[in-house]
Design a protein around this motif. Structure first.
Motif, PDB file in Angstrom:
ATOM      1  N   THR A 108       0.916  -1.098   0.070  1.00 47.86           N
ATOM      2  CA  THR A 108       0.055  -0.105  -0.239  1.00 47.86           C
ATOM      3  C   THR A 108       0.986   1.269  -0.050  1.00 47.86           C
ATOM      4  O   THR A 108       1.912   1.199   0.392  1.00 47.86           O
ATOM      5  CB  THR A 108      -0.933   0.013   1.327  1.00 47.86           C
ATOM      6  OG1 THR A 108      -0.095   0.216   2.319  1.00 47.86           O
ATOM      7  CG2 THR A 108      -1.996  -1.271   1.172  1.00 47.86           C
ATOM      8  N   ASN A 138       3.470 -11.464  -7.020  1.00 55.25           N
ATOM      9  CA  ASN A 138       2.477 -11.068  -7.704  1.00 55.25           C
ATOM     10  C   ASN A 138       2.576  -9.547  -8.532  1.00 55.25           C
ATOM     11  O   ASN A 138       2.134  -8.580  -8.062  1.00 55.25           O
ATOM     12  CB  ASN A 138       1.300 -10.939  -6.782  1.00 55.25           C
ATOM     13  CG  ASN A 138       0.884 -12.187  -5.905  1.00 55.25           C
ATOM     14  OD1 ASN A 138       0.578 -13.160  -6.832  1.00 55.25           O
ATOM     15  ND2 ASN A 138       0.730 -12.415  -4.874  1.00 55.25           N
ATOM     16  N   GLU A 140       2.473  -8.139 -11.385  1.00 54.21           N
ATOM     17  CA  GLU A 140       1.466  -7.460 -12.412  1.00 54.21           C
ATOM     18  C   GLU A 140       0.131  -6.984 -11.340  1.00 54.21           C
ATOM     19  O   GLU A 140       0.040  -5.616 -11.602  1.00 54.21           O
ATOM     20  CB  GLU A 140       0.703  -8.441 -13.262  1.00 54.21           C
ATOM     21  CG  GLU A 140      -0.039  -7.514 -14.181  1.00 54.21           C
ATOM     22  CD  GLU A 140      -0.792  -8.412 -15.419  1.00 54.21           C
ATOM     23  OE1 GLU A 140      -1.427  -7.812 -16.206  1.00 54.21           O
ATOM     24  OE2 GLU A 140      -0.488  -9.651 -15.275  1.00 54.21           O
ATOM     25  N   HIS A 141      -0.145  -7.607 -10.375  1.00 52.76           N
ATOM     26  CA  HIS A 141      -1.256  -6.958  -9.424  1.00 52.76           C
ATOM     27  C   HIS A 141      -0.677  -5.706  -8.553  1.00 52.76           C
ATOM     28  O   HIS A 141      -0.908  -4.812  -8.324  1.00 52.76           O
ATOM     29  CB  HIS A 141      -1.543  -7.885  -8.705  1.00 52.76           C
ATOM     30  CG  HIS A 141      -2.553  -7.508  -7.335  1.00 52.76           C
ATOM     31  ND1 HIS A 141      -3.771  -7.256  -7.642  1.00 52.76           N
ATOM     32  CD2 HIS A 141      -2.609  -7.125  -6.101  1.00 52.76           C
ATOM     33  CE1 HIS A 141      -4.568  -6.957  -6.421  1.00 52.76           C
ATOM     34  NE2 HIS A 141      -3.636  -6.731  -5.865  1.00 52.76           N
ATOM     35  N   ARG A 144      -0.178  -2.917 -11.421  1.00 51.53           N
ATOM     36  CA  ARG A 144      -1.393  -2.341 -12.201  1.00 51.53           C
ATOM     37  C   ARG A 144      -2.522  -1.866 -10.726  1.00 51.53           C
ATOM     38  O   ARG A 144      -3.093  -0.775 -11.104  1.00 51.53           O
ATOM     39  CB  ARG A 144      -1.778  -3.444 -13.022  1.00 51.53           C
ATOM     40  CG  ARG A 144      -1.135  -3.774 -14.008  1.00 51.53           C
ATOM     41  CD  ARG A 144      -1.824  -4.543 -15.203  1.00 51.53           C
ATOM     42  NE  ARG A 144      -1.013  -4.798 -16.443  1.00 51.53           N
ATOM     43  CZ  ARG A 144      -0.900  -4.209 -17.499  1.00 51.53           C
ATOM     44  NH1 ARG A 144      -1.357  -2.824 -17.469  1.00 51.53           N
ATOM     45  NH2 ARG A 144      -0.227  -4.601 -18.510  1.00 51.53           N
ATOM     46  N   HIS A 145      -2.544  -2.705  -9.811  1.00 49.92           N
ATOM     47  CA  HIS A 145      -3.617  -2.432  -9.098  1.00 49.92           C
ATOM     48  C   HIS A 145      -3.243  -1.679  -7.737  1.00 49.92           C
ATOM     49  O   HIS A 145      -4.203  -1.043  -7.123  1.00 49.92           O
ATOM     50  CB  HIS A 145      -4.173  -3.638  -8.572  1.00 49.92           C
ATOM     51  CG  HIS A 145      -5.023  -4.393  -9.878  1.00 49.92           C
ATOM     52  ND1 HIS A 145      -6.073  -4.060 -10.710  1.00 49.92           N
ATOM     53  CD2 HIS A 145      -4.463  -5.463 -10.740  1.00 49.92           C
ATOM     54  CE1 HIS A 145      -6.282  -4.648 -11.618  1.00 49.92           C
ATOM     55  NE2 HIS A 145      -5.352  -5.710 -11.731  1.00 49.92           N
ATOM     56  N   LEU A 146      -2.115  -1.822  -7.223  1.00 52.00           N
ATOM     57  CA  LEU A 146      -1.751  -1.128  -6.351  1.00 52.00           C
ATOM     58  C   LEU A 146      -1.014  -0.027  -6.196  1.00 52.00           C
ATOM     59  O   LEU A 146      -0.631   0.787  -5.500  1.00 52.00           O
ATOM     60  CB  LEU A 146      -0.792  -2.151  -5.311  1.00 52.00           C
ATOM     61  CG  LEU A 146      -1.684  -3.479  -4.613  1.00 52.00           C
ATOM     62  CD1 LEU A 146      -0.854  -4.262  -3.796  1.00 52.00           C
ATOM     63  CD2 LEU A 146      -2.777  -3.162  -3.878  1.00 52.00           C
ATOM     64  N   GLY A 147      -0.432   0.328  -7.650  1.00 52.04           N
ATOM     65  CA  GLY A 147       0.304   1.371  -7.843  1.00 52.04           C
ATOM     66  C   GLY A 147       1.588   1.513  -7.365  1.00 52.04           C
ATOM     67  O   GLY A 147       2.130   2.884  -7.062  1.00 52.04           O
TER      68      GLY A 147
END
Length: 268
Positions: A108, A138, A140-141, A144-147
């Protein structure tokens, strides 16, 4: 004594690193490590001697991480006694619990910023040269999703860090890291070349590549009549995109041997 004259630029950051970097997990942590042989964490004077040897041999890059136990803290204290223009690469995202001997991960923005603030304090620096996201696999996650790389890019703009990147575990992650940052740290050796495409992409984009586990953390099989270290260095340094190979040793003899063989490989 052999000397690593070459220094390799990292993207457009102005940072130049030696072809070998000194990994420091063994100066801060001896639990839950994956080396074939046991070891004792060295005393301060032993670490200072190793650092001096590294510098005098042309190494200017030190690799550390919060997940390396007391490594950052010890470096912050001991580098004051070996005052040189070190380039320090640290990481964020993986955290080690010395009591349980286990790692946990938190990507985060709040956690990454707190981690980098802590690294600045423990390493006793006004800015960090290099910060890599310490992936749990992980990739890519995380990107892409957690920045996570966006957080590092913002801190780079704010002057907290000079170069950013990610220690990845997948080709997709490595490619994304090269798109959004300065460096991808990948595994590459004679027995593992699954991330070759990332190295080739770095050459095209003029980005940095750090190699981890070049010798398989000591696990690469030794065959009679062969020199495992030399063979792997010859193979790895044949890639022009490789900025630095991180070697994690606390043994002065091993360090001397690695430097000699890196110099030989680079001369070919």
């Amino acid at each position: 004594m052999a000397y690593l004259e070459q220094k390799n630029p990292i993207a457009e950051t102005g940072i130049q690193v030696s072809p070998l970097g000194l990994g420091t997990v063994k100066i801060g942590r001896d639990k839950a490590v994956k080396y074939p042989d046991g070891f004792q964490i060295p005393e301060d004077d032993q670490v200072i001697t190793l650092l001096e040897q590294a510098w005098e041999s042309g190494i200017n890059l030190i690799d550390t991480a919060p997940a390396y136990g007391r490594s950052e803290q010890r470096l912050g204290q001991l580098l004051k006694k070996v005052r040189r223009e070190w380039i320090i690469a640290t990481k964020a995202g993986e955290y080690f619990d010395a009591v349980s001997g286990e790692s946990h991960y938190d990507f985060t923005p709040e956690s990454l910023i707190k981690s980098i603030e802590h690294s600045l304090k423990t390493l006793q620096r006004d800015e960090l040269d290099i910060v890599l996201i310490h992936s749990d696999g992980n990739d890519e996650h995380i990107i892409r999703h957690l920045g996570a790389l966006e957080v590092l890019a913002d801190l780079k703009q704010r002057g907290w860090i000079r170069a950013s990147g990610m220690s990845t575990k997948t080709v997709t992650g490595g490619m994304l890291a090269l798109e959004q940052s300065d460096i991808a740290m990948v595994m590459h050796n004679l027995q593992y070349q699954e991330e070759q495409a990332v190295i080739e992409q770095a050459a095209k984009l003029n980005k940095g590549i750090f190699i981890k586990k070049a010798l398989g953390s000591g696990h690469l099989a030794k065959q009679a009549g062969t020199d495992t270290v030399q063979d792997n260095f010859d193979f790895i340094f044949n890639e022009p995109a490789v900025s630095s190979v991180i070697i994690g040793t606390i043994n002065p003899t091993h360090l001397h041997d690695n430097i000699n063989k890196a110099v030989k490989a680079l001369a070919q």
